[in-house]
Enzyme design. Structure first.
Site, mmCIF file in Angstrom:
data_model
loop_
_atom_site.group_PDB
_atom_site.id
_atom_site.type_symbol
_atom_site.label_atom_id
_atom_site.label_comp_id
_atom_site.label_asym_id
_atom_site.label_seq_id
_atom_site.Cartn_x
_atom_site.Cartn_y
_atom_site.Cartn_z
ATOM 1 N N ASP A 46 -39.954 -62.695 37.720
ATOM 2 C CA ASP A 46 -41.185 -63.380 38.137
ATOM 3 C C ASP A 46 -40.940 -64.220 39.393
ATOM 4 O OD1 ASP A 46 -42.558 -62.346 35.884
ATOM 5 O OD2 ASP A 46 -41.694 -63.915 34.640
ATOM 6 N N HIS B 91 -43.102 -65.154 29.875
ATOM 7 C CA HIS B 91 -43.017 -63.910 30.649
ATOM 8 C C HIS B 91 -44.009 -62.875 30.108
ATOM 9 C CE1 HIS B 91 -41.499 -60.679 33.084
ATOM 10 N NE2 HIS B 91 -41.283 -59.955 31.993
HETATM 11 P P1 NAD Z 1 -35.120 -47.766 28.937
HETATM 12 O O1 NAD Z 1 -35.799 -47.059 27.825
HETATM 13 O O2 NAD Z 1 -34.932 -47.063 30.220
HETATM 14 O O3 NAD Z 1 -33.670 -48.238 28.458
HETATM 15 C C1 NAD Z 1 -33.479 -48.913 27.255
HETATM 16 C C2 NAD Z 1 -32.099 -48.601 26.740
HETATM 17 O O4 NAD Z 1 -31.921 -49.310 25.524
HETATM 18 C C3 NAD Z 1 -31.886 -47.109 26.445
HETATM 19 O O5 NAD Z 1 -30.714 -46.643 27.072
HETATM 20 C C4 NAD Z 1 -31.750 -47.062 24.928
HETATM 21 O O6 NAD Z 1 -30.861 -46.058 24.465
HETATM 22 C C5 NAD Z 1 -31.197 -48.451 24.659
HETATM 23 N N1 NAD Z 1 -31.380 -48.892 23.285
HETATM 24 C C6 NAD Z 1 -32.445 -48.710 22.460
HETATM 25 N N2 NAD Z 1 -32.171 -49.231 21.254
HETATM 26 C C7 NAD Z 1 -30.924 -49.742 21.319
HETATM 27 C C8 NAD Z 1 -30.069 -50.394 20.389
HETATM 28 N N3 NAD Z 1 -30.451 -50.631 19.143
HETATM 29 N N4 NAD Z 1 -28.852 -50.763 20.805
HETATM 30 C C9 NAD Z 1 -28.463 -50.549 22.088
HETATM 31 N N5 NAD Z 1 -29.207 -49.929 23.004
HETATM 32 C C10 NAD Z 1 -30.414 -49.527 22.609
HETATM 33 O O7 NAD Z 1 -35.893 -49.158 29.156
HETATM 34 P P2 NAD Z 1 -35.765 -50.159 30.394
HETATM 35 O O8 NAD Z 1 -36.731 -49.784 31.439
HETATM 36 O O9 NAD Z 1 -34.316 -50.292 30.759
HETATM 37 O O10 NAD Z 1 -36.300 -51.507 29.714
HETATM 38 C C11 NAD Z 1 -35.574 -52.147 28.708
HETATM 39 C C12 NAD Z 1 -36.328 -53.386 28.212
HETATM 40 O O11 NAD Z 1 -36.409 -54.371 29.248
HETATM 41 C C13 NAD Z 1 -37.776 -53.137 27.804
HETATM 42 O O12 NAD Z 1 -38.059 -53.846 26.608
HETATM 43 C C14 NAD Z 1 -38.584 -53.695 28.939
HETATM 44 O O13 NAD Z 1 -39.886 -54.096 28.551
HETATM 45 C C15 NAD Z 1 -37.738 -54.882 29.332
HETATM 46 N N6 NAD Z 1 -37.988 -55.430 30.661
HETATM 47 C C16 NAD Z 1 -37.959 -56.797 30.788
HETATM 48 C C17 NAD Z 1 -38.139 -57.383 32.031
HETATM 49 C C18 NAD Z 1 -38.079 -58.871 32.171
HETATM 50 O O14 NAD Z 1 -38.507 -59.388 33.209
HETATM 51 N N7 NAD Z 1 -37.515 -59.609 31.235
HETATM 52 C C19 NAD Z 1 -38.368 -56.578 33.151
HETATM 53 C C20 NAD Z 1 -38.401 -55.195 32.986
HETATM 54 C C21 NAD Z 1 -38.209 -54.625 31.724
HETATM 55 C C1 LMR Z 2 -41.958 -56.766 34.057
HETATM 56 O O1 LMR Z 2 -42.426 -57.889 34.270
HETATM 57 O O2 LMR Z 2 -41.872 -55.901 34.948
HETATM 58 C C2 LMR Z 2 -41.414 -56.444 32.694
HETATM 59 O O3 LMR Z 2 -41.702 -57.459 31.779
HETATM 60 C C3 LMR Z 2 -41.787 -55.091 32.227
HETATM 61 C C4 LMR Z 2 -43.239 -54.950 31.876
HETATM 62 O O4 LMR Z 2 -43.521 -54.408 30.805
HETATM 63 O O5 LMR Z 2 -44.085 -55.341 32.666
#
Ligand code: NAD
Ligand code: LMR
Length: 340
Positions: free
Chosen positions: A175, A202
């Site tokens: 953010d 967030h």
């Molecule tokens: P993705 O699906 O590409 O990757 C997720 C990974 O987690 C996969 O490799 C999967 O195998 C693994 N996984 C699932 N369950 C698991 C477990 N029990 N143990 C270990 N690994 C496990 O998803 P992504 O795009 O990398 O996003 C991951 C998370 O981050 C999502 O929840 C998304 O919403 C979040 N996210 C948060 C922010 C933020 O600002 N905080 C920003 C973007 C994404």
């Molecule tokens: C973001 O802000 O990009 C993450 O929290 C992923 C989402 O679901 O928007």
């Protein structure tokens, strides 16, 4: 004779800002969810940092390949891949920091809260393993919905009697990264020199950019300020829509996650004056968790720097965020209380 070309040792400064990683330390860092859209580029950035001595890559799929690939990079961090729950204890042993992007991302039409059903237990299981195998580590949770996954992490650590509120962080750095970029675009500034605190939580309207505290100071008329604020609040959805079913922000999140990890590692390494916003246990508002700028130190949060002086517009945003924030927090707390 071929002379050896000086390699660009990556520092966060090398990523464009002066949030560094310029010192050297030997931290052992685990990435949980290392094979995912965020996990892979985040692991690459960590492998490229002089702050990291050992990189422990854990996932339920593909970690041997990701680890083999990264291990060929000519930086000193030793990379090991761990696959599946039975290898999780070994992945966590001796870790000083855990960064967690495990779990499912949004598809168009979903809210972050819609991810709760799947991600709450993923985060609870993984943080329980952290509490058992590296209770002293800094825990940096990226998995959504952050407004609930941080209360989940806290309750799990409490249950196991190893809770330290100064070491549990909901990573909201994306953010701030977005706010800096969008303000810079609007005002024709270098984004690497813009710093906007973003407080609250967030998700949607709980994301509260404090444009009045932007450094350098910027003047933005109210109609543009409203639109800018809404763009920052909805920036995650902007990416989800643009990716059209292929997930949410991964590359910018990897950058933001690395920025936060490098700041925290720098502070753990004795660097003074390191400040980042993160979603943490807080007494700054009526919400029991709230993101504000935090002074980081060797043991995590050294001091909560609070909200600072808000404009009337920002005060209203804080008031409007409260009920959603408190409901998401309670949902996370109840999940752990009701779990067998
Ligand atoms: P993705 O699906 O590409 O990757 C997720 C990974 O987690 C996969 O490799 C999967 O195998 C693994 N996984 C699932 N369950 C698991 C477990 N029990 N143990 C270990 N690994 C496990 O998803 P992504 O795009 O990398 O996003 C991951 C998370 O981050 C999502 O929840 C998304 O919403 C979040 N996210 C948060 C922010 C933020 O600002 N905080 C920003 C973007 C994404
Ligand atoms: C973001 O802000 O990009 C993450 O929290 C992923 C989402 O679901 O928007």
């Amino acid at each position: 004779m071929l002379s050896r070309v000086a390699r660009p040792v990556a520092t966060a400064a090398g990523l464009g800002r002066s949030f560094s990683g310029s010192s050297q330390c030997n931290a052992k860092v685990a990435v949980l969810g290392a094979s995912g859209g965020i996990g892979q580029p985040l692991s690459l950035l960590l492998k490229n940092s002089p702050l990291v001595g050992e990189l422990s890559l854990y996932d339920i799929a593909h970690t041997p390949g990701v680890a083999a690939d990264l291990s060929h990079i000519e930086t000193r961090a030793k990379v090991t891949g761990y696959l599946g729950a039975e290898q999780l204890p070994a992945a966590l042993k001796g870790c000083e920091m855990v960064v967690m992007p495990a779990g499912v991302p949004r598809k168009p039409g979903m809210t972050r809260d819609d991810l709760f059903t799947t991600n709450a237990s993923v985060v609870a299981d993984l943080t329980e393993a952290c509490a058992r195998h590296c209770p002293e580590a800094m825990i940096c949770v990226i998995s959504n919905p952050v407004n609930s996954t941080i209360p989940i992490t806290t309750e799990v650590f409490k249950k196991l009697g190893v809770y330290n509120p100064n070491k549990i962080f909901g990573v909201s750095t994306l953010d701030i990264v977005r706010a800096n970029t969008f303000v810079a675009e609007l005002k024709g500034l270098d984004p690497a020199r813009v710093s906007v605190p973003v407080i609250g939580g967030h998700a949607g309207k709980t994301i509260i950019p404090l444009i009045s505290q932007c450094n350098p100071k910027v003047e933005i008329p109210q109609d543009k300020l409203q639109a800018l604020t809404e763009r920052i609040q909805e920036a995650g959805t902007e990416v989800v829509k643009a990716k059209a079913g292929a997930g949410s922000a991964t590359l910018s999140m990897a950058y933001a996650g690395a920025r936060f990890a490098f700041s925290l590692l720098d502070a753990m390494n004795g660097k003074e004056g390191v400040v980042e916003c993160a979603f943490v246990r807080s007494e700054e508002t009526e919400s029991p968790y709230f993101s504000t700028p935090l002074l980081l130190g060797k043991n995590g949060i050294e001091k909560n720097l609070g909200l600072g002086k808000l404009s009337a517009f920002e005060e209203k945003l804080v008031a409007e965020a409260m009920s959603e924030l408190k409901a998401s927090i309670k949902k996370g707390e109840d999940f752990v209380k009701n779990r067998k």
